[in-house]
Design an enzyme around this catalytic site. Structure first.
Site, PDB file in Angstrom:
ATOM      1  CD  GLU A 119      -3.700  -5.891   3.057  1.00  0.00           C
ATOM      2  OE1 GLU A 119      -4.546  -5.239   3.695  1.00  0.00           O
ATOM      3  OE2 GLU A 119      -2.484  -5.645   3.070  1.00  0.00           O
ATOM      4  CD  GLU A 127      -3.114  -1.004   2.171  1.00  0.00           C
ATOM      5  OE1 GLU A 127      -2.977  -0.244   3.149  1.00  0.00           O
ATOM      6  OE2 GLU A 127      -4.116  -1.717   2.009  1.00  0.00           O
TER       7      GLU A 127
HETATM    8  O1  AHR Z   1      -5.016  -5.899   7.151  1.00  0.00           O
HETATM    9  C1  AHR Z   1      -4.884  -4.769   7.949  1.00  0.00           C
HETATM   10  C2  AHR Z   1      -4.194  -3.611   7.234  1.00  0.00           C
HETATM   11  O2  AHR Z   1      -5.036  -3.138   6.221  1.00  0.00           O
HETATM   12  C3  AHR Z   1      -2.921  -3.948   6.518  1.00  0.00           C
HETATM   13  O3  AHR Z   1      -1.817  -3.908   7.359  1.00  0.00           O
HETATM   14  C4  AHR Z   1      -2.841  -2.888   5.470  1.00  0.00           C
HETATM   15  O4  AHR Z   1      -2.130  -3.311   4.333  1.00  0.00           O
HETATM   16  C5  AHR Z   1      -4.276  -2.537   5.186  1.00  0.00           C
HETATM   17  O5  AHR Z   1      -4.487  -1.174   5.186  1.00  0.00           O
END
Ligand code: AHR
Length: 499
Positions: A291, A172
Site C-alpha cells: 500500500e 495491518e
Molecule cells: O487504503 C485504505 C486503507 O489504508 C486500507 O484499508 C488500510 O490497509 C490502510 O490503513
C-alpha cells in the site's frame, strides 16, 4: 542550473521485478461498486465490469492487483462472496461502516483480473477468521477439483483453477483499528499456522507477512523484527505501507518525500539482513510495499451503512504526482529489496481514476505509474548524480534531482526517470554512459507545470498530463535533457558501443 547523471550498465542494483507496478482494489466506497463493477451501467459489459475503467487500467500494465482489502478483509468471509449471487448474504462492513452486498467476490475479481491482464494478489482474513478459512480459500482457488472447495469453484463456473500465486497473510495487524488486531507474537503464530496450511494445499504460493502499517507506529521495526523471527522460513515477503501528505501545505518539504521512502526501504534492508544473519539462513525475504500513495485530504470513512458511498475520493494535483514518481524512483533504486508494490488504490478511493455515470476522469497520479511501467524494464542501474541541493525544512539539505534508471539488455534501451523537486528552476542535465553512447533516437516525456496544486477536473481533464518532447544527443554520445521544475522527465534512448 545544471546537473549531471553518470550511468554505467555494469553498475546495477538488480533485476526489476515488474510487480512493483501493481495496484490495490478494496471493498471500500465506490472502488468495487460503482467503480470496477457496475452492472446497471450502460458502460458495463455482460459481466457488469465498467469497460472504460478496465481499458484505462489495462493501459497501466499492472502486473498484479491486491484484493479485497485493506481493513475490509479483517472482518470479511470470502465464502459470502461465492455461489449464486441471489443467495449471497448482505453483511455489515466493520471497517467502513457500509453494507457489503457480496455480489462481487473472488470469482468476479479473478475474471476481472483476466480481463485487464493482471494477476490477482489475494489477502486472507487473519483478524476475525483464521488459518483454516485461509487454507480453504487456497483450496477453492488453486486445486483442480475433487475436494469440497475446489468442486464448489467448478460448480460456480470456474472449470480451471484461478491459480492465485500471491497471498497476503492479513492486513495491518499491528494497527489498533484493525478487526482482530493483536500483539506481534500472537499474529506471528497465526500467520505461521496459516502459511503452513496454505502451502500444504498449494506449495507454489508466495506469502506476504504483515509488517508495520507505517513508520509512525510506536512498534515500527519492533513488530517487523518479531514477526520475521517467527515466520522467516514460511514467507517470501514482508509488507510495508505508507501514505504521504502535505498537511502543512509546505511544497518544498513535501517534494522531498522520496527521502522518507528511501529511509523506509533502508530500514527494511537492514532488518532483513539482521534477521537473516540471526537465523544463519540461506533464503531471502523481500519487501512487498503493498500500500503506497499520497492520502491526506479526504478522510470520509463512514459509509452510513449504504452500498458504494463516496469515501476517500481524494483529488490529486501535480505535487502529489511528483511524490508518486519519487516512490517509484525509490522502488527502482531498491530493486534488490522491493519485489512487489501496490498503488493504493486504483478506482475512486484514493485513486488515479474517478468514475461517474457517464465516464471517467484520469487524475494526475495516473501518469507517473504509466510512464514508469511503460519504460522501466530489465535491470535497475545505480546512477551517480551531481547537482544542486535545496533546504527542505525538517528534512534538511536535499538534492533537487531525484533519479532512477533502468537498462533493458534485450533491447538495449536505457530509461532515466528524473524528478526536479525544485519549484521554479529548470535543470540542464547532462547524461553520460561510460563506455557506451546514446543512439540518435531519444524519446522524452514530461509531466510538469507551474502550479503544484494544478489538478484534473471534469471541466479540465488534461490540466495535468504528460507531453512528448524531443531529446538531444551531442557528438560525444551524451544526452542533454531539460528537466523542468515541478516535473517528472522520462528519457529513453538505445545504447550503442563507442566505436
Ligand atoms: O487504503 C485504505 C486503507 O489504508 C486500507 O484499508 C488500510 O490497509 C490502510 O490503513
Amino acid at each position: 542550473m545544471k546537473a549531471s547523471v553518470r550511468l554505467d550498465i555494469d553498475r546495477r542494483v538488480g533485476p526489476i521485478d515488474r510487480r512493483i507496478f501493481g495496484g490495490f482494489l478494496e471493498h471500500l466506497g465506490r472502488a468495487v461498486y460503482g467503480g470496477v463493477y457496475d452492472p446497471d451501467s450502460p458502460l458495463s459489459d455482460a459481466h457488469g465490469f465498467r469497460t472504460d475503467v478496465a481499458e484505462t487500467l489495462r493501459a497501466l500494465d499492472m502486473p498484479c492487483v491486491r484484493y479485497p482489502g485493506g481493513n475490509f478483509v479483517s472482518n470479511y468471509d470470502w465464502r459470502d462472496g461465492v455461489g449464486p449471487p441471489e443467495k449471497r448474504p448482505s453483511r455489515p462492513d466493520f471497517a467502513w461502516k457500509s453494507i457489503e452486498p457480496n455480489t462481487f467476490g473472488v470469482d468476479e475479481f479473478v475474471r476481472w483480473c483476466r480481463e485487464i491482464g493482471t494477476e490477482p494478489m489475494m489477502a486472507v482474513n487473519l483478524g476475525t477468521l483464521g488459518p483454516r478459512e485461509a487454507a480453504d480459500l487456497v483450496e477453492y482457488c488453486n486445486l483442480e477439483g475433487g475436494t469440497h472447495w475446489s468442486d464448489a469453484r467448478r460448480a460456480n463456473g470456474g472449470a480451471d483453477p484461478h491459480a492465485v500465486k500471491l497471498w497476503c497473510l492479513g492486513n495491518e495487524m499491528d494497527g489498533p483499528w484493525q478487526a482482530g488486531h493483536c500483539p506481534a507474537p500472537e499474529y506471528a503464530r497465526k500467520a505461521r499456522q496459516a502459511a503452513r496450511l496454505m502451502r500444504g494445499i498449494d506449495p507454489s504460493v508466495e506469502l506476504v507477512l504483515c509488517g508495520s502499517s507505517g513508520r509512525g507506529m510506536a512498534t515500527y521495526m519492533e513488530w517487523d523484527r518479531t514477526v520475521l523471527e517467527h515466520c522467516w522460513d514460511e514467507v517470501e515477503y514482508i509488507s510495508a505501507h505508507r501514505y504521504s501528505g502535505n498537511r502543512e501545505d509546505d511544497t518544498p518539504w513535501f517534494l522531498a518525500e522520496g527521502v522518507e521512502i528511501d529511509r523506509i526501504l533502508d530500514d527494511y534492508a537492514g532488518l532483513l539482513a539482521y534477521v537473516r544473519g540471526l537465523k544463519r539462513s540461506d533464503r531471502r525475504v523481500f519487501v512487498a510495499f503493498d500500500e503506497w500513495n499520497v492520502w491526506y485530504k479526504n478522510h470520509l470513512t463512514d459509509g452510513g451503512w449504504t452500498v458504494g458511498a463516496g469515501l476517500l475520493e481524494e483529488v490529486y494535483n501535480l505535487e502529489d504526482a511528483l511524490v508518486c514518481a519519487q516512490y517509484l524512483n525509490s522502488f527502482l533504486r531498491h530493486a534488490d529489496v522491493v519485489r512487489i508494490a501496490c498503488l493504493a488504490q486504483i478506482v475512486n478511493v484514493i485513486a488515479p481514476v474517478l468514475t461517474r455515470a457517464d465516464g471517467l476522469l484520469v487524475q494526475s497520479i495516473y501518469h507517473p505509474l504509466r510512464m514508469f511501467s511503460r519504460h522501466a524494464k530489465g535491470v535497475s542501474l545505480a546512477p551517480v548524480v551531481d547537482g544542486p541541493t535545496y533546504e527542505a525544512g525538517a528534512r534538511g539539505e536535499v538534492p533537487v534531482l531525484d533519479v532512477s534508471a533502468s537498462h533493458d539488455e534485450e533491447t538495449g534501451a536505457v530509461s532515466l526517470f528524473l524528478v526536479n523537486r525544485g519549484t521554479s528552476q529548470d535543470l540542464e542535465v547532462e547524461v553520460s554512459f561510460g563506455d557506451r553512447r546514446a543512439g540518435t533516437a531519444v524519446e522524452v516525456e514530461v509531466l510538469s507545470g507551474d502550479d503544484p496544486k494544478a489538478h484534473n477536473s471534469w471541466e479540465r481533464p488534461d490540466a495535468v498530463a504528460p507531453v512528448g518532447e524531443s531529446g538531444a544527443r551531442d557528438g560525444d554520445g551524451k544526452l542533454r535533457v531539460r528537466a523542468p521544475a515541478l516535473g517528472l522527465t522520462v528519457v529513453q534512448a538505445r545504447l550503442e558501443p563507442r566505436s
